[in-house]
Design a protein around this motif. Structure first.
Motif, PDB file in Angstrom:
ATOM      1  N   ARG A  62     -21.557 -11.625 -16.359  1.00  0.00           N
ATOM      2  CA  ARG A  62     -21.391 -12.740 -15.772  1.00  0.00           C
ATOM      3  C   ARG A  62     -23.036 -13.271 -15.348  1.00  0.00           C
ATOM      4  NH1 ARG A  62     -16.673 -14.554 -11.365  1.00  0.00           N
ATOM      5  NH2 ARG A  62     -17.312 -16.922 -11.181  1.00  0.00           N
ATOM      6  N   LEU A  63     -23.202 -14.697 -15.604  1.00  0.00           N
ATOM      7  CA  LEU A  63     -24.680 -15.009 -15.746  1.00  0.00           C
ATOM      8  C   LEU A  63     -24.434 -16.253 -14.725  1.00  0.00           C
ATOM      9  CD1 LEU A  63     -25.774 -14.276 -19.396  1.00  0.00           C
ATOM     10  CD2 LEU A  63     -26.712 -13.230 -17.347  1.00  0.00           C
ATOM     11  N   HIS A  64     -25.600 -16.351 -13.857  1.00  0.00           N
ATOM     12  CA  HIS A  64     -25.862 -17.570 -13.256  1.00  0.00           C
ATOM     13  C   HIS A  64     -27.083 -18.485 -14.136  1.00  0.00           C
ATOM     14  CE1 HIS A  64     -27.993 -20.366 -10.671  1.00  0.00           C
ATOM     15  NE2 HIS A  64     -26.778 -20.734 -10.326  1.00  0.00           N
ATOM     16  N   TYR A  65     -26.894 -19.581 -14.740  1.00  0.00           N
ATOM     17  CA  TYR A  65     -28.097 -20.180 -15.558  1.00  0.00           C
ATOM     18  C   TYR A  65     -28.486 -21.076 -14.730  1.00  0.00           C
ATOM     19  CZ  TYR A  65     -26.132 -18.638 -20.041  1.00  0.00           C
ATOM     20  OH  TYR A  65     -25.996 -18.252 -21.473  1.00  0.00           O
ATOM     21  N   ASP A  66     -29.622 -21.379 -14.646  1.00  0.00           N
ATOM     22  CA  ASP A  66     -30.387 -22.449 -13.934  1.00  0.00           C
ATOM     23  C   ASP A  66     -31.500 -22.963 -14.818  1.00  0.00           C
ATOM     24  OD1 ASP A  66     -32.078 -23.701 -12.306  1.00  0.00           O
ATOM     25  OD2 ASP A  66     -32.458 -22.296 -10.943  1.00  0.00           O
ATOM     26  N   TRP A  67     -31.117 -24.045 -15.186  1.00  0.00           N
ATOM     27  CA  TRP A  67     -32.032 -24.774 -16.068  1.00  0.00           C
ATOM     28  C   TRP A  67     -32.756 -26.099 -15.346  1.00  0.00           C
ATOM     29  CZ3 TRP A  67     -26.922 -24.708 -16.786  1.00  0.00           C
ATOM     30  CH2 TRP A  67     -26.258 -25.757 -17.100  1.00  0.00           C
ATOM     31  N   SER A  68     -32.834 -26.043 -13.932  1.00  0.00           N
ATOM     32  CA  SER A  68     -33.476 -27.169 -13.133  1.00  0.00           C
ATOM     33  C   SER A  68     -34.880 -27.692 -13.540  1.00  0.00           C
ATOM     34  CB  SER A  68     -33.316 -27.031 -11.784  1.00  0.00           C
ATOM     35  OG  SER A  68     -33.945 -25.742 -11.401  1.00  0.00           O
ATOM     36  N   PRO A  70     -37.040 -27.874 -16.784  1.00  0.00           N
ATOM     37  CA  PRO A  70     -36.839 -28.066 -18.258  1.00  0.00           C
ATOM     38  C   PRO A  70     -37.636 -27.127 -19.141  1.00  0.00           C
ATOM     39  CG  PRO A  70     -37.987 -29.980 -17.389  1.00  0.00           C
ATOM     40  CD  PRO A  70     -37.718 -29.076 -16.090  1.00  0.00           C
ATOM     41  N   ASP A  71     -38.723 -26.557 -18.634  1.00  0.00           N
ATOM     42  CA  ASP A  71     -39.462 -25.783 -19.365  1.00  0.00           C
ATOM     43  C   ASP A  71     -39.202 -24.212 -19.018  1.00  0.00           C
ATOM     44  OD1 ASP A  71     -40.467 -27.706 -21.169  1.00  0.00           O
ATOM     45  OD2 ASP A  71     -41.964 -28.202 -19.439  1.00  0.00           O
ATOM     46  N   HIS A  72     -38.202 -24.024 -18.242  1.00  0.00           N
ATOM     47  CA  HIS A  72     -37.950 -22.485 -17.748  1.00  0.00           C
ATOM     48  C   HIS A  72     -36.420 -22.431 -17.397  1.00  0.00           C
ATOM     49  CE1 HIS A  72     -39.457 -18.980 -15.826  1.00  0.00           C
ATOM     50  NE2 HIS A  72     -38.801 -18.889 -14.797  1.00  0.00           N
ATOM     51  N   VAL A  73     -35.870 -21.377 -18.245  1.00  0.00           N
ATOM     52  CA  VAL A  73     -34.254 -21.219 -17.746  1.00  0.00           C
ATOM     53  C   VAL A  73     -34.072 -20.031 -17.408  1.00  0.00           C
ATOM     54  CG1 VAL A  73     -31.980 -20.932 -19.019  1.00  0.00           C
ATOM     55  CG2 VAL A  73     -33.657 -22.796 -19.865  1.00  0.00           C
ATOM     56  N   VAL A  74     -33.563 -19.864 -16.325  1.00  0.00           N
ATOM     57  CA  VAL A  74     -33.284 -18.272 -15.842  1.00  0.00           C
ATOM     58  C   VAL A  74     -31.790 -18.077 -15.907  1.00  0.00           C
ATOM     59  CG1 VAL A  74     -33.583 -16.926 -13.507  1.00  0.00           C
ATOM     60  CG2 VAL A  74     -35.304 -18.396 -14.471  1.00  0.00           C
ATOM     61  N   MET A  75     -31.510 -16.919 -16.418  1.00  0.00           N
ATOM     62  CA  MET A  75     -30.015 -16.449 -16.310  1.00  0.00           C
ATOM     63  C   MET A  75     -30.013 -15.018 -15.544  1.00  0.00           C
ATOM     64  SD  MET A  75     -30.280 -17.370 -20.369  1.00  0.00           S
ATOM     65  CE  MET A  75     -29.036 -16.223 -20.970  1.00  0.00           C
ATOM     66  N   THR A  76     -29.449 -15.064 -14.479  1.00  0.00           N
ATOM     67  CA  THR A  76     -29.496 -13.893 -13.715  1.00  0.00           C
ATOM     68  C   THR A  76     -27.948 -13.255 -13.773  1.00  0.00           C
ATOM     69  OG1 THR A  76     -30.851 -15.138 -12.123  1.00  0.00           O
ATOM     70  CG2 THR A  76     -29.581 -13.051 -11.417  1.00  0.00           C
ATOM     71  N   THR A  77     -27.795 -11.905 -13.987  1.00  0.00           N
ATOM     72  CA  THR A  77     -26.618 -11.245 -14.062  1.00  0.00           C
ATOM     73  C   THR A  77     -26.162 -11.177 -12.689  1.00  0.00           C
ATOM     74  OG1 THR A  77     -27.569  -9.856 -15.962  1.00  0.00           O
ATOM     75  CG2 THR A  77     -25.444  -9.158 -14.828  1.00  0.00           C
ATOM     76  N   THR A  78     -25.073 -11.724 -12.502  1.00  0.00           N
ATOM     77  CA  THR A  78     -24.231 -11.420 -11.232  1.00  0.00           C
ATOM     78  C   THR A  78     -22.793 -10.521 -11.004  1.00  0.00           C
ATOM     79  OG1 THR A  78     -22.681 -13.435 -11.730  1.00  0.00           O
ATOM     80  CG2 THR A  78     -24.787 -13.889 -10.627  1.00  0.00           C
ATOM     81  N   ASP A  79     -22.452 -10.377 -12.397  1.00  0.00           N
ATOM     82  CA  ASP A  79     -21.664  -9.070 -12.600  1.00  0.00           C
ATOM     83  C   ASP A  79     -21.541  -8.800 -14.047  1.00  0.00           C
ATOM     84  OD1 ASP A  79     -19.668  -7.358 -12.034  1.00  0.00           O
ATOM     85  OD2 ASP A  79     -18.014  -8.855 -11.817  1.00  0.00           O
ATOM     86  N   SER A  80     -21.146  -7.480 -14.161  1.00  0.00           N
ATOM     87  CA  SER A  80     -21.115  -6.901 -15.500  1.00  0.00           C
ATOM     88  C   SER A  80     -20.382  -5.577 -15.498  1.00  0.00           C
ATOM     89  CB  SER A  80     -22.251  -6.705 -16.271  1.00  0.00           C
ATOM     90  OG  SER A  80     -22.299  -6.110 -17.526  1.00  0.00           O
TER      91      SER A  80
END
Length: 155
Positions: A62-68, A70-80
């Motif tokens: 489960r990922l939290h996507y943050d593309w606020s 526009p030149d940097h997307v962070v996908m943080t694992t919150t569960d797996s």
């Protein structure tokens, strides 16, 4: 913990690649092979962030996507079922004067259990080649999508 770093150049603009990264509709696996429809579940989605579960072959996260940015997307694992701690993905895009885009991709894999720790070692060694190929296939698919030719497969 394994940290894998890739660079890639694409004809896609940052906006086009971010659009593909944040398209959680059916057929996602045609662009991102490690995200099959069977595992895909969008829990919440806003203008510049999303909470999504995705995976394939018995591994999900489960990922939290943050593309606020526009030149940097962070996908943080919150569960797996295997990844925890500091796991996730970061995509950074830089426009080039020739119209192409340089991508800097960092994948962090920290196992949260025995299976995850073993997979983390594999990903950090022989698995790096597999992840590189997956990224190259995704880049080709995004480029083909933007040309309107469908998904391209690498020979």
């Amino acid at each position: 913990m394994s940290t894998i770093h890739f660079t890639e150049t694409t004809t896609a603009t940052p906006e086009q690649f971010v659009s593909a990264l944040t398209d959680f509709g059916p057929g996602r696996s045609q662009v991102f092979g490690n995200s099959t429809d069977e595992y895909l579940e969008v829990h919440a989605q806003g203008r510049s962030e999303a909470d999504v579960t995705e995976g394939s072959r018995g591994i999900w996260e489960r990922l939290h996507y943050d593309w606020s940015d526009p030149d940097h997307v962070v996908m943080t694992t919150t569960d797996s079922n295997v990844w925890g701690g500091h796991s996730g993905h970061t995509y950074t895009f830089a426009r080039r004067p020739d119209g192409k885009t340089d991508m800097d991709v960092v994948v962090v894999r920290e196992g949260k259990n025995l299976r995850g720790r073993v997979l983390g070692v594999v990903v950090g060694t022989v698995g790096k080649r597999v992840l590189r190929q997956a990224l190259e296939n995704s880049v080709k698919a995004v480029e083909a999508r933007n040309r309107g030719t469908g998904t391209a497969q690498r020979p």
